[in-house]
Design a protein around this motif. Structure first.
Motif, PDB file in Angstrom:
ATOM      1  N   HIS A   1      25.061   9.312  14.122  1.00 43.22           N
ATOM      2  CA  HIS A   1      25.121   7.860  13.881  1.00 43.22           C
ATOM      3  C   HIS A   1      25.229   7.110  15.202  1.00 43.22           C
ATOM      4  N   PRO A   2      24.124   6.965  15.932  1.00 43.54           N
ATOM      5  CA  PRO A   2      24.193   6.261  17.224  1.00 43.54           C
ATOM      6  C   PRO A   2      24.419   4.755  17.064  1.00 43.54           C
ATOM      7  N   GLU A   3      24.235   4.224  15.868  1.00 46.09           N
ATOM      8  CA  GLU A   3      24.405   2.783  15.681  1.00 46.09           C
ATOM      9  C   GLU A   3      25.865   2.378  15.566  1.00 46.09           C
ATOM     10  N   VAL A   4      26.758   3.328  15.366  1.00 47.90           N
ATOM     11  CA  VAL A   4      28.185   3.026  15.270  1.00 47.90           C
ATOM     12  C   VAL A   4      28.702   2.676  16.665  1.00 47.90           C
ATOM     13  N   LYS A   5      29.509   1.636  16.740  1.00 50.65           N
ATOM     14  CA  LYS A   5      30.035   1.188  18.021  1.00 50.65           C
ATOM     15  C   LYS A   5      30.931   2.260  18.639  1.00 50.65           C
ATOM     16  N   VAL A   6      30.943   2.310  19.955  1.00 50.49           N
ATOM     17  CA  VAL A   6      31.755   3.272  20.684  1.00 50.49           C
ATOM     18  C   VAL A   6      33.129   2.666  20.919  1.00 50.49           C
ATOM     19  N   GLU A   7      34.159   3.405  20.544  1.00 52.70           N
ATOM     20  CA  GLU A   7      35.525   2.958  20.795  1.00 52.70           C
ATOM     21  C   GLU A   7      35.917   3.409  22.196  1.00 52.70           C
ATOM     22  N   ILE A   8      36.355   2.457  23.015  1.00 54.66           N
ATOM     23  CA  ILE A   8      36.639   2.738  24.413  1.00 54.66           C
ATOM     24  C   ILE A   8      38.128   2.554  24.666  1.00 54.66           C
ATOM     25  N   ASP A   9      38.683   3.448  25.427  1.00 50.63           N
ATOM     26  CA  ASP A   9      40.073   3.349  25.822  1.00 50.63           C
ATOM     27  C   ASP A   9      40.221   2.180  26.797  1.00 50.63           C
ATOM     28  N   SER A  10      41.328   1.457  26.710  1.00 49.41           N
ATOM     29  CA  SER A  10      41.510   0.277  27.563  1.00 49.41           C
ATOM     30  C   SER A  10      41.701   0.643  29.022  1.00 49.41           C
TER      31      SER A  10
ATOM     32  N   THR B   1      17.043   3.742  14.967  1.00 46.88           N
ATOM     33  CA  THR B   1      17.677   3.575  13.652  1.00 46.88           C
ATOM     34  C   THR B   1      16.746   4.062  12.553  1.00 46.88           C
ATOM     35  N   ASP B   2      15.465   3.768  12.647  1.00 44.90           N
ATOM     36  CA  ASP B   2      14.503   4.248  11.656  1.00 44.90           C
ATOM     37  C   ASP B   2      14.424   5.772  11.657  1.00 44.90           C
ATOM     38  N   TYR B   3      14.508   6.380  12.851  1.00 45.04           N
ATOM     39  CA  TYR B   3      14.438   7.844  12.950  1.00 45.04           C
ATOM     40  C   TYR B   3      15.657   8.493  12.321  1.00 45.04           C
ATOM     41  N   TYR B   4      16.849   7.929  12.573  1.00 45.94           N
ATOM     42  CA  TYR B   4      18.072   8.541  12.088  1.00 45.94           C
ATOM     43  C   TYR B   4      18.373   8.218  10.635  1.00 45.94           C
ATOM     44  N   HIS B   5      17.641   7.324  10.022  1.00 42.69           N
ATOM     45  CA  HIS B   5      17.877   6.977   8.621  1.00 42.69           C
ATOM     46  C   HIS B   5      16.552   6.960   7.849  1.00 42.69           C
ATOM     47  N   PRO B   6      15.988   8.142   7.554  1.00 45.06           N
ATOM     48  CA  PRO B   6      14.722   8.170   6.822  1.00 45.06           C
ATOM     49  C   PRO B   6      14.879   7.752   5.367  1.00 45.06           C
ATOM     50  N   GLU B   7      16.116   7.768   4.852  1.00 43.99           N
ATOM     51  CA  GLU B   7      16.325   7.398   3.453  1.00 43.99           C
ATOM     52  C   GLU B   7      16.223   5.891   3.234  1.00 43.99           C
ATOM     53  N   VAL B   8      16.274   5.090   4.299  1.00 44.29           N
ATOM     54  CA  VAL B   8      16.212   3.634   4.157  1.00 44.29           C
ATOM     55  C   VAL B   8      14.818   3.198   3.720  1.00 44.29           C
TER      56      VAL B   8
ATOM     57  N   SER C   1      17.744  14.381   4.745  1.00 49.29           N
ATOM     58  CA  SER C   1      18.982  13.629   4.577  1.00 49.29           C
ATOM     59  C   SER C   1      20.194  14.526   4.811  1.00 49.29           C
ATOM     60  N   ASP C   2      20.152  15.769   4.326  1.00 51.55           N
ATOM     61  CA  ASP C   2      21.251  16.704   4.561  1.00 51.55           C
ATOM     62  C   ASP C   2      21.393  17.029   6.043  1.00 51.55           C
ATOM     63  N   TYR C   3      20.265  17.151   6.745  1.00 47.70           N
ATOM     64  CA  TYR C   3      20.305  17.463   8.172  1.00 47.70           C
ATOM     65  C   TYR C   3      20.897  16.307   8.964  1.00 47.70           C
ATOM     66  N   LEU C   4      20.510  15.088   8.607  1.00 45.60           N
ATOM     67  CA  LEU C   4      20.954  13.932   9.379  1.00 45.60           C
ATOM     68  C   LEU C   4      22.337  13.439   8.984  1.00 45.60           C
ATOM     69  N   HIS C   5      22.894  13.936   7.892  1.00 44.12           N
ATOM     70  CA  HIS C   5      24.232  13.521   7.462  1.00 44.12           C
ATOM     71  C   HIS C   5      25.105  14.743   7.193  1.00 44.12           C
ATOM     72  N   PRO C   6      25.536  15.455   8.259  1.00 46.03           N
ATOM     73  CA  PRO C   6      26.367  16.643   8.037  1.00 46.03           C
ATOM     74  C   PRO C   6      27.751  16.304   7.505  1.00 46.03           C
ATOM     75  N   GLU C   7      28.163  15.051   7.652  1.00 46.14           N
ATOM     76  CA  GLU C   7      29.496  14.673   7.185  1.00 46.14           C
ATOM     77  C   GLU C   7      29.571  14.559   5.667  1.00 46.14           C
ATOM     78  N   ASP C   8      28.437  14.520   4.980  1.00 41.74           N
ATOM     79  CA  ASP C   8      28.444  14.409   3.524  1.00 41.74           C
ATOM     80  C   ASP C   8      28.938  15.686   2.849  1.00 41.74           C
ATOM     81  N   GLY C   9      28.730  16.817   3.456  1.00 41.64           N
ATOM     82  CA  GLY C   9      29.175  18.072   2.875  1.00 41.64           C
ATOM     83  C   GLY C   9      28.226  18.568   1.798  1.00 41.64           C
TER      84      GLY C   9
END
Length: 164
Positions: free
Chosen positions: A16-25, A63-70, A114-122
Motif C-alpha cells: 500500500h504505497p498510497e498510505v501516508k508515512v508516519e515519521i518520528d518527530s 495506484t492503478d497497478y496496486y489496486h487491480p480490483e478498482v 487480489s490475494d497477491y496484492l493484499h497479503p494482510e487479508d489472510g
C-alpha cells in the motif's frame, strides 16, 4: 510473534504505497527547494508544472497497478474497443462452454492477483483435508534437529532484521 507482526506490517506497507508515512518527530532532513540560497531566477515555472504533472501521472499509474480490483473509472470518449464475447454474428458459432471457461479463468486470475496484492487479508477458507507436517517437533526427527532449528531461526531473525 513480534517478528511475524513486524513482517506483516512491512508487507502491508509494501503493498500500500498510497498510505501516508508516519515519521518520528526526531527525524529531520534538508529541504532543497525552500532553502534561502536558491536562485529563483533560474527556475522555469513551466518545467516545474510539467514535473508535477508527470509525478501525478506516475502516482495514478502506481495506484492503478496496486489496486487491480478498482477497475477503470473513466475512459476517453474517443477510445473504443470491440467486445468479442458479447457480439452477435450470424456467421460465427458461439461456444458457450468455452466462454464460460474463459470467464471462470479470468475470475480466478483476478482473485489470485487480489490475494497477491493484499497479503494482510489472510485466508478466508481452507479445505478441512489440507494439513502440513512439522519437521521440527516430530518424534522421528534427527538428533541434530536442535542445531538445524537454531540455524534456521538465526537466518529468519537476520532476514527479519534486514527487512526492517
Amino acid at each position: 510473534l513480534a517478528d511475524a507482526a513486524a513482517l506483516k506490517k512491512s508487507a502491508a506497507e509494501y503493498a500500500h504505497p498510497e498510505v501516508k508515512v508516519e515519521i518520528d518527530s526526531t527525524c529531520f532532513g534538508r529541504n532543497y527547494f525552500d532553502r534561502s540560497s536558491i536562485d529563483y531566477e533560474d527556475v522555469d515555472e513551466d518545467e516545474c508544472a510539467a514535473v508535477l504533472a508527470d509525478t501525478l501521472a506516475l502516482k495514478k499509474l502506481a495506484t492503478d497497478y496496486y489496486h487491480p480490483e478498482v477497475g477503470v473509472e473513466s475512459v476517453d470518449s474517443t477510445s473504443f474497443g470491440r467486445n468479442y464475447f458479447n457480439r452477435t454474428s450470424e456467421d460465427e458459432d458461439v461456444d458457450d462452454e468455452e466462454r464460460a471457461m474463459i470467464l471462470k479463468e479470468a475470475a480466478s486470475l483476478k482473485k489470485l492477483a487480489s490475494d497477491y496484492l493484499h497479503p494482510e487479508d489472510g485466508i478466508k477458507s481452507v479445505d478441512s483435508c489440507a494439513f502440513g507436517r512439522n519437521y521440527f517437533t516430530r518424534p522421528s526427527g534427527l538428533d541434530n534437529c536442535d542445531v538445524e532449528c537454531e540455524q534456521i531461526l538465526a537466518d529468519a531473525a537476520a532476514l527479519t532484521k534486514s527487512a526492517a
